[in-house]
Design a protein around this motif. Structure first.
Motif, PDB file in Angstrom:
ATOM      1  N   ALA B 222      39.134  58.931  26.884  1.00 23.00           N
ATOM      2  CA  ALA B 222      39.992  57.755  26.752  1.00 23.00           C
ATOM      3  C   ALA B 222      39.959  57.240  25.320  1.00 23.00           C
ATOM      4  CB  ALA B 222      39.534  56.665  27.719  1.00 23.00           C
ATOM      5  N   GLU B 223      38.784  57.265  24.725  1.00 21.17           N
ATOM      6  CA  GLU B 223      38.657  56.771  23.359  1.00 21.17           C
ATOM      7  C   GLU B 223      39.436  57.644  22.382  1.00 21.17           C
ATOM      8  OE1 GLU B 223      34.532  56.206  22.630  1.00 21.17           O
ATOM      9  OE2 GLU B 223      34.934  54.606  21.184  1.00 21.17           O
ATOM     10  N   ILE B 224      39.390  58.969  22.568  1.00 20.14           N
ATOM     11  CA  ILE B 224      40.064  59.815  21.575  1.00 20.14           C
ATOM     12  C   ILE B 224      41.578  59.809  21.730  1.00 20.14           C
ATOM     13  CG2 ILE B 224      38.136  61.391  21.126  1.00 20.14           C
ATOM     14  CD1 ILE B 224      40.476  63.229  22.785  1.00 20.14           C
ATOM     15  N   ILE B 225      42.103  59.284  22.835  1.00 23.70           N
ATOM     16  CA  ILE B 225      43.553  59.136  22.859  1.00 23.70           C
ATOM     17  C   ILE B 225      43.966  57.729  22.429  1.00 23.70           C
ATOM     18  CG2 ILE B 225      44.026  60.929  24.551  1.00 23.70           C
ATOM     19  CD1 ILE B 225      44.327  58.689  26.601  1.00 23.70           C
ATOM     20  N   GLY B 226      43.022  56.968  21.914  1.00 20.92           N
ATOM     21  CA  GLY B 226      43.382  55.708  21.269  1.00 20.92           C
ATOM     22  C   GLY B 226      43.155  54.475  22.117  1.00 20.92           C
ATOM     23  N   ILE B 227      42.418  54.596  23.219  1.00 21.02           N
ATOM     24  CA  ILE B 227      42.167  53.419  24.055  1.00 21.02           C
ATOM     25  C   ILE B 227      40.968  52.648  23.499  1.00 21.02           C
ATOM     26  CG2 ILE B 227      41.381  52.669  26.330  1.00 21.02           C
ATOM     27  CD1 ILE B 227      42.972  54.991  27.502  1.00 21.02           C
ATOM     28  N   ARG B 228      41.141  51.349  23.342  1.00 14.27           N
ATOM     29  CA  ARG B 228      40.001  50.520  22.962  1.00 14.27           C
ATOM     30  C   ARG B 228      39.242  50.179  24.232  1.00 14.27           C
ATOM     31  NH1 ARG B 228      43.057  46.188  19.489  1.00 14.27           N
ATOM     32  NH2 ARG B 228      44.586  46.853  21.001  1.00 14.27           N
ATOM     33  N   LEU B 229      38.044  50.739  24.359  1.00 15.71           N
ATOM     34  CA  LEU B 229      37.300  50.586  25.614  1.00 15.71           C
ATOM     35  C   LEU B 229      37.033  49.121  25.917  1.00 15.71           C
ATOM     36  CD1 LEU B 229      34.692  53.473  25.486  1.00 15.71           C
ATOM     37  CD2 LEU B 229      36.908  53.406  26.611  1.00 15.71           C
ATOM     38  N   MET B 230      36.716  48.356  24.871  1.00 15.15           N
ATOM     39  CA  MET B 230      36.395  46.959  25.089  1.00 15.15           C
ATOM     40  C   MET B 230      37.580  46.238  25.742  1.00 15.15           C
ATOM     41  SD  MET B 230      35.258  44.135  22.290  1.00 15.15           S
ATOM     42  CE  MET B 230      36.859  43.628  21.735  1.00 15.15           C
ATOM     43  N   TRP B 231      38.750  46.446  25.180  1.00 12.77           N
ATOM     44  CA  TRP B 231      39.951  45.793  25.670  1.00 12.77           C
ATOM     45  C   TRP B 231      40.259  46.251  27.094  1.00 12.77           C
ATOM     46  CZ3 TRP B 231      43.206  42.196  26.113  1.00 12.77           C
ATOM     47  CH2 TRP B 231      44.515  42.415  26.517  1.00 12.77           C
ATOM     48  N   ALA B 232      40.113  47.554  27.336  1.00 15.68           N
ATOM     49  CA  ALA B 232      40.431  48.087  28.665  1.00 15.68           C
ATOM     50  C   ALA B 232      39.509  47.493  29.724  1.00 15.68           C
ATOM     51  CB  ALA B 232      40.315  49.608  28.647  1.00 15.68           C
ATOM     52  N   LYS B 233      38.206  47.456  29.425  1.00 14.47           N
ATOM     53  CA  LYS B 233      37.258  46.974  30.428  1.00 14.47           C
ATOM     54  C   LYS B 233      37.410  45.468  30.641  1.00 14.47           C
ATOM     55  CE  LYS B 233      33.748  50.492  29.729  1.00 14.47           C
ATOM     56  NZ  LYS B 233      32.447  50.790  29.130  1.00 14.47           N
ATOM     57  N   LEU B 234      37.559  44.726  29.540  1.00 14.09           N
ATOM     58  CA  LEU B 234      37.636  43.271  29.691  1.00 14.09           C
ATOM     59  C   LEU B 234      38.939  42.867  30.380  1.00 14.09           C
ATOM     60  CD1 LEU B 234      35.976  41.854  26.472  1.00 14.09           C
ATOM     61  CD2 LEU B 234      35.011  42.241  28.729  1.00 14.09           C
ATOM     62  N   SER B 235      40.022  43.597  30.135  1.00 17.74           N
ATOM     63  CA  SER B 235      41.262  43.250  30.825  1.00 17.74           C
ATOM     64  C   SER B 235      41.115  43.507  32.322  1.00 17.74           C
ATOM     65  CB  SER B 235      42.441  44.036  30.249  1.00 17.74           C
ATOM     66  OG  SER B 235      42.287  45.404  30.508  1.00 17.74           O
ATOM     67  N   ALA B 236      40.385  44.571  32.677  1.00 12.95           N
ATOM     68  CA  ALA B 236      40.148  44.822  34.106  1.00 12.95           C
ATOM     69  C   ALA B 236      39.320  43.693  34.705  1.00 12.95           C
ATOM     70  CB  ALA B 236      39.442  46.162  34.295  1.00 12.95           C
ATOM     71  N   PHE B 237      38.286  43.252  33.975  1.00 14.99           N
ATOM     72  CA  PHE B 237      37.478  42.142  34.475  1.00 14.99           C
ATOM     73  C   PHE B 237      38.327  40.885  34.630  1.00 14.99           C
ATOM     74  CE2 PHE B 237      33.505  44.384  33.785  1.00 14.99           C
ATOM     75  CZ  PHE B 237      32.710  43.826  34.755  1.00 14.99           C
ATOM     76  N   ALA B 238      39.205  40.634  33.657  1.00 16.41           N
ATOM     77  CA  ALA B 238      40.008  39.418  33.699  1.00 16.41           C
ATOM     78  C   ALA B 238      40.935  39.429  34.908  1.00 16.41           C
ATOM     79  CB  ALA B 238      40.813  39.292  32.408  1.00 16.41           C
ATOM     80  N   ILE B 239      41.679  40.509  35.086  1.00 21.42           N
ATOM     81  CA  ILE B 239      42.659  40.526  36.168  1.00 21.42           C
ATOM     82  C   ILE B 239      41.964  40.579  37.521  1.00 21.42           C
ATOM     83  CG2 ILE B 239      44.469  41.964  37.187  1.00 21.42           C
ATOM     84  CD1 ILE B 239      45.473  42.315  34.318  1.00 21.42           C
ATOM     85  N   SER B 240      40.877  41.351  37.598  1.00 18.96           N
ATOM     86  CA  SER B 240      40.104  41.401  38.838  1.00 18.96           C
ATOM     87  C   SER B 240      39.579  40.015  39.205  1.00 18.96           C
ATOM     88  CB  SER B 240      38.947  42.372  38.650  1.00 18.96           C
ATOM     89  OG  SER B 240      37.975  42.153  39.620  1.00 18.96           O
ATOM     90  N   SER B 241      38.981  39.326  38.237  1.00 17.77           N
ATOM     91  CA  SER B 241      38.410  38.012  38.532  1.00 17.77           C
ATOM     92  C   SER B 241      39.502  36.995  38.832  1.00 17.77           C
ATOM     93  CB  SER B 241      37.573  37.509  37.360  1.00 17.77           C
ATOM     94  OG  SER B 241      36.728  38.511  36.915  1.00 17.77           O
ATOM     95  N   TYR B 242      40.653  37.166  38.192  1.00 17.12           N
ATOM     96  CA  TYR B 242      41.764  36.264  38.503  1.00 17.12           C
ATOM     97  C   TYR B 242      42.088  36.331  39.991  1.00 17.12           C
ATOM     98  CZ  TYR B 242      46.324  34.127  38.692  1.00 17.12           C
ATOM     99  OH  TYR B 242      47.364  33.307  39.040  1.00 17.12           O
ATOM    100  N   LEU B 243      42.258  37.572  40.485  1.00 15.09           N
ATOM    101  CA  LEU B 243      42.613  37.740  41.898  1.00 15.09           C
ATOM    102  C   LEU B 243      41.493  37.228  42.800  1.00 15.09           C
ATOM    103  CD1 LEU B 243      44.190  41.271  41.550  1.00 15.09           C
ATOM    104  CD2 LEU B 243      45.394  39.202  42.212  1.00 15.09           C
ATOM    105  N   CYS B 244      40.239  37.535  42.432  1.00 14.87           N
ATOM    106  CA  CYS B 244      39.117  37.041  43.234  1.00 14.87           C
ATOM    107  C   CYS B 244      39.106  35.509  43.233  1.00 14.87           C
ATOM    108  CB  CYS B 244      37.795  37.579  42.693  1.00 14.87           C
ATOM    109  SG  CYS B 244      37.590  39.330  42.975  1.00 14.87           S
ATOM    110  N   GLY B 245      39.418  34.914  42.075  1.00 14.75           N
ATOM    111  CA  GLY B 245      39.438  33.458  41.990  1.00 14.75           C
ATOM    112  C   GLY B 245      40.490  32.846  42.894  1.00 14.75           C
ATOM    113  N   VAL B 246      41.685  33.424  42.883  1.00 14.75           N
ATOM    114  CA  VAL B 246      42.739  32.920  43.760  1.00 14.75           C
ATOM    115  C   VAL B 246      42.308  33.080  45.220  1.00 14.75           C
ATOM    116  CG1 VAL B 246      45.114  33.254  44.521  1.00 14.75           C
ATOM    117  CG2 VAL B 246      44.567  33.382  42.094  1.00 14.75           C
ATOM    118  N   ALA B 247      41.722  34.246  45.521  1.00 12.93           N
ATOM    119  CA  ALA B 247      41.251  34.473  46.891  1.00 12.93           C
ATOM    120  C   ALA B 247      40.191  33.443  47.262  1.00 12.93           C
ATOM    121  CB  ALA B 247      40.693  35.894  47.025  1.00 12.93           C
ATOM    122  N   GLY B 248      39.303  33.119  46.316  1.00 14.08           N
ATOM    123  CA  GLY B 248      38.265  32.132  46.584  1.00 14.08           C
ATOM    124  C   GLY B 248      38.861  30.762  46.876  1.00 14.08           C
TER     125      GLY B 248
END
Lengths: 270, 358
Positions: B222-248
């Motif tokens: 993923a890194e060698i095709i130009g993905i910034r791992l930090m951005w990818a992981k944190l965006s997943a955490f953000a959207i995941s937690s958003y949905l969990c928050g709404v569910a909560g």
């Protein structure tokens, strides 16, 4: 196969230097993987790096695309020198690569794998992506068209929707090449693209590499153990042995170099 | 015989990239939505809506959220309960501070707080992976619960630390709090589930989804095709937690209505994780199937002896429920380790060929 390669060689003798590595030294603890290696890659050529196992070929590629940071030396790509850079930055600068052991995204289909190669060229934000219809769909379709052209080019239409984990090894290598090509790189690093293939698959792969070079004008750096392939495909060959650059030049010259013959056949040290 | 795509040709990439490219699938989804909207609210008892449908639907959103993080982006998390608690307390604080604010907007905003907290606790994922990350996210779980217990401000200084949902109306209709009709609550939750499923499906079939899956399948490539791992992981955490928050928020305001922090303890995190494992990792459908399976089956099993007129005690029924439910989980995981969604997919493959054996 031979004739066009030599033609290209003549055409690129005067080509501009795309990448130059100067005095690269890389050590892991006490192990010197690369010692003071310098070489350059000219625009439009196929450049081979050969050498016995453990000679430092893959380390060299890893330095070029930013996995390893050499302790000494500079790498200049498209006129910009760099010392330390993250692999994703280097990918965005236009260097793509394939791996010795296939590094595909196993859970995704062939098409999705190739589409990942377009990620750096897609720009809609996540809200538009969540809505999908509108700008995001237009972008998806535009990039799908690019990917479909690459799928055509590499003749993998029939496996477009197959999960890559289910594909045979030879096709996986081809999908990996497709993903690298989807990045439209200026410089393509191929780490043993033909390892473990049978003759027919090797011939196909050679054809694709030459087509990539001729039709798309991509500069290629190639690591390969099959000497017939290397000598036929490449314009210039660099030979590494124990981290040292022992020869560099046109295939014929390298082939007859005594140091290269010694490195490959072994020589008795008295 | 009926489920056959022969003759359905696509002449544009848009048609090929549709969510349901096969006609039968489209009809099936329309039918399910029609039943959910037009039939269930009118024929079911309030008991059925309140104990089965509403919690199952709310857990659909939570499972969808965790599936984004664990199923698509490959980051194991045990902080779901904590992120849901953030959503619940954010809902409570916002609606008591601004009673005039539309409650649906409150739900959607409370996810934003959870997303921020999720990103914060997602930072360790930049260095650690797998089980170690799961342990790091447990810190979120325990810290957040401790925080809500400890700081009185979050529960408006209630002496027992309990928060209760005050009644709120939308367009003159009572949707939460005392006096809200089960049908109204059900329809509101159902609509949110449908919207979020659609949004998440769109995300995972676009650039962002491919980024997450690339990081999940092989982060080096993923890194060698130009993905910034930090951005990818944190965006997943953000959207995941958003949905969990709404569910909560919904879990608190629509389902339980009165909540103590114990409702969001680590057991809840595990329950949501089981939902996506049983339902299917990396699948929107799997999140829905898993949420319904884990939420609805125990309720149905406990009630079954009584409904069927079998004379056994309530205790006995509950013990039997645990035994049968556990066996069902094991059975389904042995039949198909990739979850109910894969089972459904295999069934469709079989249907496509039926009645021919090849």
């Amino acid at each position: 196969m031979r004739a066009p390669a030599t033609e290209a060689a003549n055409a690129t003798e005067t080509g501009k230097t795309v990448l130059s590595a100067e005095n690269i030294s890389l050590t892991f603890g006490g192990l010197k993987a690369l010692r003071d290696v310098s070489f350059d890659v000219k625009k439009g050529e196929i450049r081979a790096i050969i050498g016995p196992n453990g000679a430092g070929k893959t380390s060299m590629l890893n330095c070029i695309n930013g996995f390893y940071h050499p302790q000494e030396g500079t790498i200049t790509f498209k006129g910009v020198a760099r010392r330390r850079a993250r692999p994703d930055r280097i990918a965005r600068q236009g260097i793509a690569r394939t791996f010795q052991n296939v590094a595909l995204f196993k859970g995704m289909s062939t098409l999705d794998n190739i589409m990942t190669g377009r990620l750096t060229k897609m720009h809609t934000n996540f809200l538009l992506q969540a809505i999908y219809w509108g700008p995001n769909q237009r972008e998806e379709i535009a990039h799908r068209e690019v990917c479909e052209r690459i799928i055509d080019f590499l003749e993998i239409e029939h496996i477009r929707n197959t999960p890559v984990g289910r594909l045979p090894y030879g096709l996986q290598k081809r999908v990996e090449l497709a993903r690298a090509l989807a990045m439209e790189p200026d410089l393509l690093l191929l780490d043993e693209p033909m390892a473990g293939m049978n003759l027919e698959e090797k011939q196909d792969m050679c054809r694709f590499i030459l087509d990539t070079n001729h039709q798309l004008g991509t500069t290629i750096v190639l690591i390969e153990h099959d000497m017939g392939v290397v000598m036929d495909l490449s314009d210039r060959v660099a030979v590494l042995d124990y981290g040292n650059l022992i020869a560099d030049g046109r295939p014929d010259d390298v082939q007859s170099d005594q140091r290269v013959i010694d490195a490959y056949l072994g020589v008795s040290h008295q | 015989m009926f489920y056959r795509e022969a003759g359905q040709f696509k002449t544009s990439y848009a048609a090929d990239q549709a969510i349901f490219p096969i006609l039968q699938d489209r009809l099936f989804v329309i039918a399910v939505l029609a039943v959910a909207y037009l039939v269930i609210p009118f024929i079911s008892t309030p008991y059925f809506l309140v104990t089965i449908m509403i919690p199952s639907l709310i857990f659909c959103i939570a499972a969808l959220g965790l599936n984004v993080l664990t199923g698509y982006a490959g980051q194991l998390s045990l902080g779901t309960g904590g992120f849901m608690a953030v959503g619940a307390y954010a809902t409570f604080k916002m609606t008591t501070m601004f009673p005039e604010l539309n409650i649906v907007i409150v739900f959607l905003l409370s996810g934003v707080f959870a997303a921020a907290v999720g990103v914060l606790f997602g930072l360790p994922s930049l260095r650690i992976k797998g089980f170690y990350l799961a342990v790091a996210t447990l810190a979120a779980q325990f810290f957040l619960i401790w925080l809500f217990n400890r700081v009185g401000w979050f529960s408006n200084y209630d002496p027992s630390g309990t928060i209760s949902m005050p009644p709120r109306d939308v367009f003159g209709i009572r949707v939460v709090g005392s006096g809200a009709a089960p049908e109204v609550r059900y329809l509101m939750v159902l609509t949110l589930v449908v919207v979020f499923c659609l949004l998440v499906k769109n995300l995972v079939r676009s650039r962002m989804g491919r980024t997450w899956m690339a990081v999940r399948d092989m982060d080096i490539a993923a890194e060698i095709i130009g993905i910034r791992l930090m951005w990818a992981k944190l965006s997943a955490f953000a959207i995941s937690s958003y949905l969990c928050g709404v569910a909560g928020g919904l879990y608190f305001a629509v389902y339980l209505r009165t909540v103590e922090t114990i409702a969001f303890d680590v057991v809840l995190s595990f329950v949501v994780l089981f939902m996506i494992i049983v339902g299917g990792l990396g699948s929107v459908l799997g999140s829905i199937l898993g949420a319904f399976f884990i939420t609805a089956i125990p309720v149905i099993l406990t009630r079954a002896p009584h409904d069927l007129g079998i004379p056994i005690s309530v205790d006995m029924a509950q013990h039997l429920e645990v035994i049968i439910f556990g066996s069902l989980i094991i059975f389904f995981l042995i039949v198909e380790p990739h979850g109910l969604a894969r089972l459904w997919q295999i069934a469709k493959e079989k249907l496509r060929r039926w009645p021919f054996p090849y």
